[in-house]
Design a protein around this motif. Structure first.
Motif, PDB file in Angstrom:
ATOM      1  N   TYR A 149      66.784 -37.602 -44.342  1.00  0.00           N
ATOM      2  CA  TYR A 149      66.207 -37.394 -45.664  1.00  0.00           C
ATOM      3  C   TYR A 149      66.467 -35.962 -46.110  1.00  0.00           C
ATOM      4  N   ARG A 150      66.907 -35.812 -47.358  1.00  0.00           N
ATOM      5  CA  ARG A 150      67.074 -34.486 -47.944  1.00  0.00           C
ATOM      6  C   ARG A 150      65.851 -34.121 -48.785  1.00  0.00           C
ATOM      7  N   GLU A 153      64.750 -36.113 -51.620  1.00  0.00           N
ATOM      8  CA  GLU A 153      64.412 -37.504 -51.292  1.00  0.00           C
ATOM      9  C   GLU A 153      63.024 -37.630 -50.661  1.00  0.00           C
ATOM     10  N   LYS A 154      62.260 -36.545 -50.661  1.00  0.00           N
ATOM     11  CA  LYS A 154      60.955 -36.565 -49.988  1.00  0.00           C
ATOM     12  C   LYS A 154      60.059 -37.674 -50.523  1.00  0.00           C
ATOM     13  N   VAL A 157      60.531 -41.242 -48.867  1.00  0.00           N
ATOM     14  CA  VAL A 157      60.341 -41.489 -47.441  1.00  0.00           C
ATOM     15  C   VAL A 157      59.292 -42.576 -47.266  1.00  0.00           C
ATOM     16  N   LYS A 205      66.482 -30.448 -44.882  1.00  0.00           N
ATOM     17  CA  LYS A 205      66.910 -31.760 -44.370  1.00  0.00           C
ATOM     18  C   LYS A 205      66.054 -32.116 -43.158  1.00  0.00           C
TER      19      LYS A 205
END
Length: 353
Positions: A149-150, A153-154, A157, A205
Motif C-alpha cells: 500500500y502506498r 492508498e491508505k 486498506v 509505503k
C-alpha cells in the motif's frame, strides 16, 4: 607503509541513530591504529556533519559542542572552515534511512571517496523490501506473500481483503526501515488497523506480509566478484517475534546459536540461497541475508541487510568470526574491498572522445 586515513561516519537522521553509535564504538575499538589514522564524523539528528576532535571516543554531537562543522566536496575531501580532511576511505556505519538506502553512498561517489559496503543501486533496492521481493521472486528465489500500500492508498486498506489473501497471522511493515522499526504482528482486525497506522508513521509505503512458520536463520556474505558465505546462525526469539526491543533493549529477548544446528545439505542450500540473493541484488562488499527455514525444508528469504549491525556481538561479525575471520581482520578486508571496487570503477570511461 603510510597509514590510511579512514573516516567513520556514524549517527544519522534515522530511527536507528543510537544503534549506529553502538556499532561505531565497536568499529573504532577494533580498527588497527597502526594501519589507520581514524577520523570520526558524527551526523546529528538534525543532519549536521560534525568532525569530532576526540578521535578516541564515539560521541553524540550537536553544533556548538566544540566539534567542527563539515561539508563534503569532490576530490576525497571533507571541508571545514579550518581546512580539508583528505580521506582514503569511509566506513559508513549508518543504519536505516539516509544511511543504508543509497543516499550517503551516492554522496560519497559524487565526492570520489571510496566507501565500505554496497553501491548506490543495491543499497537502495535492498532497503526497499517491496523491490527486494519483486526482484528475488522474478529470479525464482522464494519470498513470503505480501500486499503493498502506498500513502495515497491508505483509505483503501481493507482488513477483510488482506486476510483472505494472506491469512493470519500477518506482519505489517514500513517498506523502508530496518531493525524491525514500525513492524507489528497482526492477529485481528483492531490490531491490523493500528499496525497500518503505525507503519505509515515511518514510511510512505507499507507492506502486509504473510507470516512464515519456520526457524530464523541468518548468513553473512563478504566480497566483491568472489564473495564468501559464513556459517549460518539461528535467531531463537523469546518474544512474539524478533522486534527492535528483542534486538537492542531486552537482553533476554533472543538467543543466538552460532553455528545453527543444521543438516549439511540444508546448510549448503541456505548458503547458496544467500549467495544467489547477494548476486541477484548486485551486492558487493558485505550483506547479511536473513531467511526462514520451514518444517518442510523450504528456504524463504526474508530480507537482505546491506549495513547490518556491527557491534562486537552483532550477527554479521559473529557469523564471520565463527567462519574464521576475526572482527579486526573483517574490517581490514572490507576496507580492501572498498578500495578494490573504487579503483575498478575509476577505469570505466566517462566520455566517448
Amino acid at each position: 607503509m603510510a597509514k590510511l586515513n579512514v573516516g567513520i561516519l556514524y549517527g544519522g537522521q534515522s530511527t536507528e541513530h543510537e544503534v549506529s553509535m553502538r556499532s561505531a564504538e565497536s568499529v573504532l575499538d577494533a580498527l588497527d591504529k597502526d594501519k589507520y589514522d581514524v577520523k570520526l564524523v558524527h551526523i546529528s539528528k538534525k543532519g549536521e556533519w560534525l568532525l569530532s576532535h576526540q578521535s578516541e571516543e564515539i560521541r553524540s554531537l550537536e553544533a556548538g559542542d566544540g566539534a567542527t562543522g563539515l561539508s563534503i566536496i569532490p576530490s576525497k575531501q571533507l571541508s571545514s572552515k579550518k581546512g580539508g580532511e583528505a580521506l582514503d576511505v569511509i566506513l559508513p556505519i549508518l543504519h536505516g534511512t539516509a544511511g543504508e538506502d543509497g543516499s550517503v553512498q551516492g554522496l560519497l561517489e559524487m565526492a570520489d571517496i571510496p566507501y565500505v559496503g554496497c553501491n548506490v543501486r543495491s543499497s537502495a533496492v535492498c532497503m526497499d523490501k517491496d523491490m527486494t521481493k519483486k526482484l528475488l521472486k522474478l529470479e525464482g528465489i522464494k519470498v513470503a506473500d505480501w500486499v503493498l500500500y502506498r500513502h495515497d492508498e491508505k483509505g483503501g486498506v481493507d482488513y477483510g481483503t488482506v486476510k483472505r489473501e494472506l491469512g493470519l497471522p500477518m506482519f505489517v511493515k514500513p517498506v523502508n526501515q530496518g531493525s524491525s522499526v514500525g513492524v507489528s504482528k497482526v492477529t485481528d482486525e483492531e490490531s491490523f488497523y493500528e499496525a497500518v497506522a503505525l507503519a505509515f508513521e515511518f514510511d510512505t509505503k507499507v507492506m502486509v506480509e504473510s507470516a512464515v512458520e519456520g526457524r530464523e536463520i541468518e548468513v553473512s556474505v563478504l566480497g566483491n566478484a568472489h564473495p564468501i558465505v559464513s556459517v549460518p546462525g539461528e535467531i531463537i526469539a523469546n518474544t512474539d517475534f524478533y522486534s527492535y526491543e528483542s534486538k537492542y533493549i531486552d537482553e533476554n529477548g533472543a538467543a543466538l546459536e552460532i553455528p545453527a544446528k543444521l543438516a549439511e545439505d540444508t546448510k549448503q542450500r541456505i548458503q547458496k540461497t544467500a549467495l544467489d540473493a547477494f548476486r541477484i541484488l548486485d551486492c558487493e562488499g558485505m550483506a547479511r541475508v536473513d531467511v526462514f527455514l520451514t518444517e518442510t525444508g523450504e528456504v524463504i528469504v526474508n530480507e537482505i541487510n546491506t549495513l547490518p549491525g556491527f557491534t562486537s556481538i552483532s550477527m554479521y561479525p559473529k557469523l564471520l568470526e565463527a567462519s574464521g575471520i576475526g572482527y579486526s581482520e573483517l574490517l581490514d578486508r572490507l576496507i580492501e574491498l572498498s578500495l578494490e571496487r573504487h579503483n575498478r570503477d575509476r577505469q570505466l570511461k566517462t566520455d566517448i572522445m
